[in-house]
Structures are given as structure tokens and as C-alpha cells.
Design an enzyme around this catalytic site. Structure first.
Site, short mmCIF file in Angstrom:
data_model
loop_
_atom_site.label_atom_id
_atom_site.label_comp_id
_atom_site.label_asym_id
_atom_site.label_seq_id
_atom_site.Cartn_x
_atom_site.Cartn_y
_atom_site.Cartn_z
N SER A 156 49.41 24.29 48.58
CA SER A 156 48.33 25.25 48.74
C SER A 156 48.17 25.52 50.23
O SER A 156 49.14 25.51 50.98
CB SER A 156 47.04 24.73 48.11
OG SER A 156 46.00 25.68 48.24
N TYR A 183 46.01 36.31 49.70
CA TYR A 183 46.60 35.00 49.96
C TYR A 183 45.64 33.90 49.54
O TYR A 183 46.04 32.92 48.88
CB TYR A 183 46.93 34.87 51.44
CG TYR A 183 47.61 33.57 51.83
CD1 TYR A 183 48.85 33.24 51.32
CD2 TYR A 183 46.99 32.69 52.71
CE1 TYR A 183 49.48 32.05 51.68
CE2 TYR A 183 47.61 31.50 53.08
CZ TYR A 183 48.84 31.18 52.56
OH TYR A 183 49.46 30.01 52.91
N LYS A 187 46.27 30.86 46.81
CA LYS A 187 46.25 29.46 47.22
C LYS A 187 45.16 28.67 46.49
O LYS A 187 45.33 27.49 46.19
CB LYS A 187 46.07 29.36 48.73
CG LYS A 187 47.25 29.89 49.55
CD LYS A 187 48.49 29.02 49.41
CE LYS A 187 49.54 29.54 48.47
NZ LYS A 187 50.75 28.68 48.43
#
Length: 322
Positions: A156, A183, A187
């Protein structure tokens, strides 16, 4: 006495004195950066590594050190996998299942960051589709190959703090696209996937966790451009200076990959299961103000109900039940 690791610890330091002879490990994304370093140190300690890459020719050229430093039966086998195509994902996973050899650990390392607005071959927003949905289908399709007592390690990022997942509009169809928000969603999804996978498989001793490697200069940042990277660093250093802290320092690739191998082979499974790790230890929950490079994980990323909801949404999106 248990060895204590931190942001400066390297992969070799984490695995000092550890033999992985006879263990089989799958690592996604071994054509550059963290994936290559992860494969290198595992093979150097005797592990049989299966590395995936979208571009096998590139991976072959990037992994000379992996083969050169392999010891005690360590090896590297490369297989083709494009996480942005579910046809490729299913083909690769099905071939591994048909082969039948089990894995002790799966390290879901591959990913993209801050890409321009785009879509995978299946029409998913690029970052969510590649970083989360590709791994979601790939890992679940081959979950039967994980040995009892095995582990799943999802890479992550502290970037998960940019955003929780959006289960109503995962593809930015109704909201303006922001590369860092996208993003962040992907994650956060990597962490939530580990949380729910851990719940589903811990009865047979399989534990799943998510790790943040830290700030490393790899190909992951290629979409930022020089100006974007400089501006990001300037903002980080301004915040640090205001707090009376020294300027930001990049981690080396060996330092960046250290938490992955620590979580996979060194840390007790009961400590890291359904948790978020960074700098060689399990991190703490922090929902307040937090600096860009400070430690901490948002509570939404570890929420079991959020994890279940993401799992159901992911199944719906890919048209497959696990």
C-alpha cells in the site's frame, strides 16, 4: 530478544540469519525497483521466487542480480502478468493453479501511481483497476495455492491518506478526476483487501497484511514529471521545516523493500494480520492532522465493514464471486 527494525533497515538486515530454503514465493512486478530487490533478497536466502511482469523482456534484463545472487536452492521464474487486463490476470492465475505447486507467501508488489485519467482493458479507472482489482482477482483465483500458515503482503502507501475508497463512483464518472485521489483510493483498497482476506483465511493460519515501503525513487513516480516531483518535495520540506524537523531523505530501494520481507517472514503472524505496517513495525491509527511523511494509518482503511463492502463491490465490478 526480538530484533527491532526501523526506516533505515535494509532487506539484508531484516533477513540476516534467516533461511528461506524450500519456500516458494510469488512477487508481482519484478521488472524494476522494489520488486527486483524483493526477489533478489528472497532468492539469496534460498527461496524459489516466481516473479510476474507485464514485459518479460524488461524483467529478464532487470533481474540478473536475482539469479546471480541466488543461494541454497534459491531461484527465479518469470511469468507474464498484466494487472490492467483481467484476461491476462485470469490466464496467469489459472496457469499457476493448473501447475499445482503451492506458495508460502504472495507479495502483491506491482502498481502504478498518479497516472493521467485512463482506463484498463476492462474499462476500470487505471489506478483502481491495476492496483486493486487486478490483484483482487489474481490473488483470489490462486488463494488455494497459499499453504496453511502462509501470508499475503499487499503493498500500500501512506498515499492511502489521500482518500477512502468510493464505492458509489469508483471510476470518477460523476466526480472530477484527481490523480492523487485516485491513487489514494487504490492504496486504501489494498489495505482493505488485506483486512478482509485475513478474516476469510486466518482459520487455516493464512494471514494478510498491508505495508507502506516509504519514499523511494523508482519508476513508480514516472507520471509526476520532474516539476511535479520537485514541487512535492518542496511542499514536504516546507512542512518539515515549520515543525523544526530535518529535510526529507529518500529511502534506498533496499530500505524500501525491507518492510515487505519483514512482514512476510519475520514478524509474528498474529501481530501483522489485518494490520498496516511501515518502517519494520505495525503502525498506529491516526485520523487527525498528520505530516506527509509521518507514520500512521487512517481508521477507514482498517474498518472491517468497509473491507467487506469493498470486497462485495469488487466482485460485482469484475463479475466473479470468491
Amino acid at each position: 530478544m526480538t530484533q527491532v527494525f526501523d526506516q533505515y533497515s535494509t532487506t539484508d538486515e531484516v533477513l540476516a540469519g534467516v533461511s528461506l530454503a524450500g519456500q516458494r514465493v510469488l512477487v508481482t512486478g519484478v521488472s524494476a525497483g522494489l520488486g527486483v530487490e524483493t526477489a533478489r533478497v528472497l532468492a539469496a536466502h534460498g527461496a524459489q521466487v516466481v516473479g510476474t511482469a507485464r514485459d518479460l523482456a524488461k524483467a529478464q534484463g532487470a533481474t540478473h542480480a536475482v539469479r546471480d545472487q541466488a543461494r541454497d536452492g534459491g531461484s527465479l521464474e518469470l511469468v507474464e502478468l498484466d494487472l490492467a487486463s483481467l484476461v491476462s490476470v485470469r490466464k496467469c492465475a489459472d496457469a499457476l493453479v493448473a501447475d499445482g505447486r503451492q506458495f508460502d507467501v504472495i507479495i502483491a508488489n506491482a502498481g502504478v501511481m498518479a497516472t493521467p485519467m485512463g482506463h484498463t482493458a476492462d474499462g476500470f479507472e487505471t489506478q483502481f483497476g491495476t492496483n486493486h482489482l487486478g490483484h483482487f482477482v489474481f490473488v483470489n483465483r490462486m488463494a488455494s495455492l497459499l499453504k496453511a500458515g502462509g501470508r499475503l503482503v499487499n503493498l500500500s502507501s501512506s498515499g492511502h491518506r489521500y482518500s477512502d475508497v468510493d464505492l458509489i463512483d469508483p471510476g470518477f464518472d460523476q466526480t472530477e478526476y484527481d490523480p492523487f485521489v485516485a491513487y489514494g483510493r487504490s492504496k486504501t483498497a489494498n489495505i482493505l483487501f488485506a483486512v478482509e482476506f485475513d478474516r476469510r483465511h486466518k482459520s487455516r493460519g493464512v494471514r494478510a497484511t498491508a505495508v507502506h515501503p516509504g519514499g523511494i525513487q523508482t519508476e513508480l513516480g514516472r507520471h509526476l514529471g520532474a516539476d511535479g516531483l520537485d514541487n512535492t518535495l518542496a511542499s514536504i520540506n516546507a512542512d518539515l521545516a515549520a515543525e523544526g524537523k530535518p529535510a526529507f531523505e529518500w529511502k534506498t530501494v533496499a530500505q524500501g523493500a525491507a518492510t515487505s520481507v519483514w512482514a512476510a517472514f519475520v514478524a509474528p503472524g498474529e501481530d501483522i494480520g489485518a494490520r498496516y505496517c511501515e518502517n519494520g513495525h505495525v503502525s498506529h491509527v491516526s485520523d487527525g492532522m498528520i505530516g506527509p511523511i509521518s507514520e500512521g494509518v487512517r481508521s477507514y482503511a482498517l474498518d472491517p465493514e468497509n473491507a467487506k463492502a469493498l470486497w462485495a463491490k469488487s466482485e460485482d465490478m469484475v463479475g466473479e464471486q470468491f
